[in-house]
Scaffold this motif. Structure first.
Motif, mmCIF file in Angstrom:
data_model
loop_
_atom_site.group_PDB
_atom_site.id
_atom_site.type_symbol
_atom_site.label_atom_id
_atom_site.label_comp_id
_atom_site.label_asym_id
_atom_site.label_seq_id
_atom_site.Cartn_x
_atom_site.Cartn_y
_atom_site.Cartn_z
ATOM 1 N N ASP A 1 -12.888 -15.334 25.890
ATOM 2 C CA ASP A 1 -12.993 -14.011 25.291
ATOM 3 C C ASP A 1 -11.821 -13.147 25.758
ATOM 4 O OD1 ASP A 1 -15.338 -12.225 23.827
ATOM 5 O OD2 ASP A 1 -14.007 -11.039 25.086
ATOM 6 N N ARG A 2 -11.206 -12.467 24.829
ATOM 7 C CA ARG A 2 -10.025 -11.663 25.151
ATOM 8 C C ARG A 2 -10.372 -10.430 25.976
ATOM 9 N NH1 ARG A 2 -7.675 -9.994 19.515
ATOM 10 N NH2 ARG A 2 -6.126 -8.933 20.812
ATOM 11 N N GLY A 3 -11.627 -9.970 25.916
ATOM 12 C CA GLY A 3 -12.039 -8.765 26.629
ATOM 13 C C GLY A 3 -12.613 -9.063 28.000
ATOM 14 N N LYS A 4 -13.273 -8.050 28.560
ATOM 15 C CA LYS A 4 -13.834 -8.155 29.907
ATOM 16 C C LYS A 4 -15.335 -8.414 29.851
ATOM 17 C CE LYS A 4 -10.527 -4.841 31.929
ATOM 18 N NZ LYS A 4 -10.402 -3.568 32.702
ATOM 19 N N GLU A 5 -15.905 -8.749 31.005
ATOM 20 C CA GLU A 5 -17.363 -8.890 31.084
ATOM 21 C C GLU A 5 -17.999 -7.527 30.827
ATOM 22 O OE1 GLU A 5 -18.192 -6.740 34.787
ATOM 23 O OE2 GLU A 5 -19.648 -7.794 33.528
ATOM 24 N N VAL A 6 -19.265 -7.539 30.432
ATOM 25 C CA VAL A 6 -19.851 -6.396 29.749
ATOM 26 C C VAL A 6 -19.873 -5.112 30.589
ATOM 27 C CG1 VAL A 6 -22.253 -6.949 30.354
ATOM 28 C CG2 VAL A 6 -21.756 -5.725 28.228
ATOM 29 N N ARG A 7 -20.085 -5.194 31.882
ATOM 30 C CA ARG A 7 -20.151 -3.961 32.675
ATOM 31 C C ARG A 7 -18.771 -3.341 32.839
ATOM 32 N NH1 ARG A 7 -25.433 -2.604 33.956
ATOM 33 N NH2 ARG A 7 -26.735 -4.457 33.871
ATOM 34 N N GLU A 8 -17.743 -4.165 33.060
ATOM 35 C CA GLU A 8 -16.378 -3.629 33.141
ATOM 36 C C GLU A 8 -15.950 -3.085 31.788
ATOM 37 O OE1 GLU A 8 -14.332 -3.198 35.788
ATOM 38 O OE2 GLU A 8 -16.163 -3.670 36.883
ATOM 39 N N ARG A 9 -16.332 -3.794 30.754
ATOM 40 C CA ARG A 9 -16.013 -3.341 29.400
ATOM 41 C C ARG A 9 -16.684 -1.995 29.095
ATOM 42 N NH1 ARG A 9 -18.992 -5.558 24.159
ATOM 43 N NH2 ARG A 9 -17.802 -4.426 22.600
ATOM 44 N N THR A 10 -17.915 -1.811 29.568
ATOM 45 C CA THR A 10 -18.611 -0.542 29.360
ATOM 46 C C THR A 10 -17.853 0.608 30.026
ATOM 47 O OG1 THR A 10 -20.740 -1.674 29.212
ATOM 48 C CG2 THR A 10 -20.795 0.672 29.704
ATOM 49 N N LYS A 11 -17.328 0.360 31.229
ATOM 50 C CA LYS A 11 -16.538 1.403 31.905
ATOM 51 C C LYS A 11 -15.312 1.766 31.090
ATOM 52 C CE LYS A 11 -17.836 -0.113 36.585
ATOM 53 N NZ LYS A 11 -17.316 -0.720 37.843
ATOM 54 N N ASP A 12 -14.623 0.758 30.565
ATOM 55 C CA ASP A 12 -13.431 1.021 29.754
ATOM 56 C C ASP A 12 -13.774 1.790 28.486
ATOM 57 O OD1 ASP A 12 -11.789 -0.299 31.569
ATOM 58 O OD2 ASP A 12 -11.963 -2.222 30.534
ATOM 59 N N THR B 1 -8.374 7.312 26.953
ATOM 60 C CA THR B 1 -7.532 6.236 27.485
ATOM 61 C C THR B 1 -7.993 4.919 26.879
ATOM 62 O OG1 THR B 1 -7.270 7.439 29.570
ATOM 63 C CG2 THR B 1 -6.700 5.104 29.570
ATOM 64 N N LEU B 2 -7.230 4.399 25.929
ATOM 65 C CA LEU B 2 -7.630 3.208 25.185
ATOM 66 C C LEU B 2 -7.091 1.944 25.847
ATOM 67 C CD1 LEU B 2 -8.859 1.808 22.675
ATOM 68 C CD2 LEU B 2 -6.651 2.152 21.536
ATOM 69 N N ASN B 3 -7.976 0.993 26.131
ATOM 70 C CA ASN B 3 -7.592 -0.350 26.549
ATOM 71 C C ASN B 3 -7.740 -1.237 25.326
ATOM 72 O OD1 ASN B 3 -7.506 -3.008 27.508
ATOM 73 N ND2 ASN B 3 -8.397 -2.461 29.485
ATOM 74 N N THR B 4 -6.634 -1.737 24.790
ATOM 75 C CA THR B 4 -6.676 -2.480 23.524
ATOM 76 C C THR B 4 -7.348 -3.848 23.654
ATOM 77 O OG1 THR B 4 -4.440 -3.317 23.941
ATOM 78 C CG2 THR B 4 -4.645 -1.313 22.595
ATOM 79 N N GLU B 5 -7.630 -4.292 24.877
ATOM 80 C CA GLU B 5 -8.300 -5.572 25.077
ATOM 81 C C GLU B 5 -9.723 -5.413 25.606
ATOM 82 O OE1 GLU B 5 -6.947 -8.567 24.143
ATOM 83 O OE2 GLU B 5 -5.371 -7.299 23.302
ATOM 84 N N SER B 6 -10.163 -4.179 25.834
ATOM 85 C CA SER B 6 -11.512 -3.942 26.367
ATOM 86 C C SER B 6 -12.004 -2.621 25.808
ATOM 87 C CB SER B 6 -11.467 -3.914 27.908
ATOM 88 O OG SER B 6 -12.748 -3.683 28.438
ATOM 89 N N SER C 1 -9.683 -0.330 18.192
ATOM 90 C CA SER C 1 -9.156 -1.294 19.159
ATOM 91 C C SER C 1 -7.634 -1.344 19.095
ATOM 92 C CB SER C 1 -9.737 -2.689 18.892
ATOM 93 O OG SER C 1 -9.452 -3.107 17.566
ATOM 94 N N GLU C 2 -7.024 -0.524 18.260
ATOM 95 C CA GLU C 2 -5.571 -0.468 18.132
ATOM 96 C C GLU C 2 -5.085 0.952 18.383
ATOM 97 O OE1 GLU C 2 -4.875 -4.082 14.925
ATOM 98 O OE2 GLU C 2 -4.834 -2.024 14.191
ATOM 99 N N GLU C 3 -3.949 1.073 19.029
ATOM 100 C CA GLU C 3 -3.415 2.389 19.367
ATOM 101 C C GLU C 3 -3.066 3.187 18.118
ATOM 102 O OE1 GLU C 3 -0.154 1.531 21.985
ATOM 103 O OE2 GLU C 3 -1.429 1.679 23.772
ATOM 104 N N HIS C 4 -3.259 4.504 18.222
ATOM 105 C CA HIS C 4 -2.872 5.462 17.187
ATOM 106 C C HIS C 4 -3.621 5.234 15.878
ATOM 107 C CE1 HIS C 4 1.083 5.387 19.642
ATOM 108 N NE2 HIS C 4 0.211 6.228 20.173
ATOM 109 N N ARG C 5 -4.891 4.838 16.031
ATOM 110 C CA ARG C 5 -5.766 4.698 14.868
ATOM 111 C C ARG C 5 -7.137 5.229 15.226
ATOM 112 N NH1 ARG C 5 -2.652 -0.348 14.184
ATOM 113 N NH2 ARG C 5 -1.304 0.098 12.405
#
Length: 467
Positions: free
Chosen positions: A126-137, A146-151, A345-349
């Motif tokens: 999976d390109r993203g993070k595990e669910v709790r870290e992903r929730t923080k992002d 602050t956008l993380n394009t992978e999480s 999930s993409e910048e400037h959108r």
């Protein structure tokens, strides 16, 4: 067991009345009834001040064969179907290659789970993070832009469904009862048991987070492996046979068995597949906006004096209108008692989605109100032209919202009048980071604007559910 359908009872009936209905329907004495379970409970709210509950029940009785013969011409009395899940294979002991599952959203989770249950010990990427870290992002983006394009809402363990209403029903005819396995797996992971029988089950984000973790643990326990921050950038194909993948960090993984469960938003993956010569076909989809209302207004319109009844919960709706210009406008992914969330999930959108918790007790309801389009509306003949159109619209929304991930917004009345909004009305927008009032008629093509401006008043006349 015997299944009986269309058992009607008052909204506020007691348990004894349900048993009485079973005995009456089958014409049996209480001594003949061994047990019964609720397979489905829905409701008929066509008369909102006299709402009835509708039951489908599975019955264990002493004289089953005799009763089935007696009611052989009654469509509401049938044998309970076999709903057990049938595994199609079991892994050999000398398994040479592990299957690789790309993506760990709802599809990827169940692909990996079933493979693990059959002994195939899948490797999940999976390109993203595990669910709790992903929730923080994700919450960090909503609060701080602050956008993380992978999480984010789209990428990471649990997929886009983790940050949604958690709906668990479909209009697809499930003749083989595959959905029953899904429900039982969810309950085993901590979902409320009511999802096994309510007509429109849902879970909600906070419950889903813990459930996803438990499902991951089960896959690992059965020999599977899950790797996060492992984006697949290349698919190896030799003589028409898939042979493996390359990750973003350059690591190569060999396998002839690759399950792509990338979801809707992995646009770079679709582009890679197209470049590799994989056949891709443009499909129709829909575009539009999120609309918000006071949930209490929806409850009152649809449930009348029964609004607030815990069995009914927060009211939802489904609306369709066929326009003069040939377009269809409909509500989609209605989230009772929920919020509108930033889902890019993409910048400037700017992309929006709807989310609810299990309680569905937020002040607003929201729904997508969308217009159907097809490949003839896309900017080119490329199979990826739909993605190009999506990006154009999302970029335009970003600019109109102030280029800081605020969503452009407008009151319904001003949209219908074609003028920019200067203030909100009785509905306070729930979207975070924030909303910039503007004129949304600037974003969508004219045929979509015309269709929406025709459909919304028609919806209002139909149901009075859209103030």
């Amino acid at each position: 067991m015997i299944r009986i359908t269309n058992v009607k009872l008052p909204l506020n009936h007691n348990e004894a009345q349900l048993e009485e209905a079973v005995l009456l329907t089958l014409g049996i004495a209480k001594e003949q009834l061994i047990e019964f379970t609720i397979f489905r409970r829905g409701f008929d709210a066509r008369s909102k001040n006299n709402i009835t509950l509708l039951y489908t029940l599975d019955i264990n009785v002493q004289n089953e064969a005799e009763l089935l013969q007696k009611y052989s011409q009654n469509q509401n009395v049938r044998v309970t179907p076999d709903m057990s899940y049938k595994y199609v294979a079991h892994a050999p002991e000398d398994l040479a290659q592990r299957p690789v599952v790309v993506g760990f959203g709802p599809c990827g989770i169940f692909v990996a789970l079933v493979l693990a249950e059959m002994g195939y010990k899948p490797l999940v990427l999976d390109r993203g993070k595990e669910v709790r870290e992903r929730t923080k992002d994700t919450f960090g983006f909503w609060r701080n832009r602050t956008l993380n394009t992978e999480s984010n809402v789209q990428f990471g363990e649990g997929g886009a469904g983790t940050f949604s209403d958690g709906k668990l029903w479909t209009q697809v005819n499930d003749k083989k009862h595959y959905g029953r396995k899904v429900m039982h797996d969810f309950v085993a992971a901590g979902a409320p048991e009511e999802i096994l029988y309510v007509s429109k089950p849902h879970i909600g984000t906070f419950k889903l987070v813990g459930m996803v973790e438990k499902m991951r643990a089960k896959i690992i326990e059965l020999g599977g492996e899950i790797r996060f921050s492992a984006r697949v950038d290349d698919l190896h194909i030799e003589n028409g046979q898939v042979t493996g993948v390359t990750l973003a960090d350059g690591q190569q993984i060999k396998s002839n068995y690759i399950a792509l469960a990338t979801g809707h938003s992995a646009r770079d993956t679709f582009e890679m597949l197209y470049q590799k010569g994989v056949y891709i076909e443009a499909k129709a989809f829909s575009i539009g906006f999120r609309i918000e209302h006071n949930q209490s207004a929806i409850d009152e319109v649809l449930f009348g004096k029964n609004a607030g009844n815990p069995i009914l919960g927060a009211a939802d709706y489904k609306l369709v209108h066929h326009c003069k210009n040939g377009r269809a406008v409909y509500s989609f992914c209605m989230c009772p008692g929920g919020t509108v969330v930033a889902a890019t999930s993409e910048e400037h959108r700017v992309v929006t989605n709807g989310m609810s918790q299990y309680s569905r007790n937020e002040r607003n309801a929201n729904s997508a109100i969308v217009v159907g389009i097809d490949p003839s509306d896309y900017p080119s003949d490329s199979p990826l032209a739909g993605i190009e159109l999506q990006r154009q619209l999302e970029s335009a929304a970003y600019v109109l919202g102030g280029e800081n991930y605020d969503a452009p917004g407008q009151s319904v009345g001003d949209y219908l009048a074609g003028k920019s909004s200067a203030q909100v009305g009785c509905v306070e927008p729930s979207y975070k980071p924030g909303v910039k009032l503007t004129d949304l008629t600037q974003i969508l093509p004219d045929y979509c604007r015309e269709a929406l401006q025709e459909a919304i008043p028609a919806f209002n006349k139909k149901s009075a559910a859209l103030p």
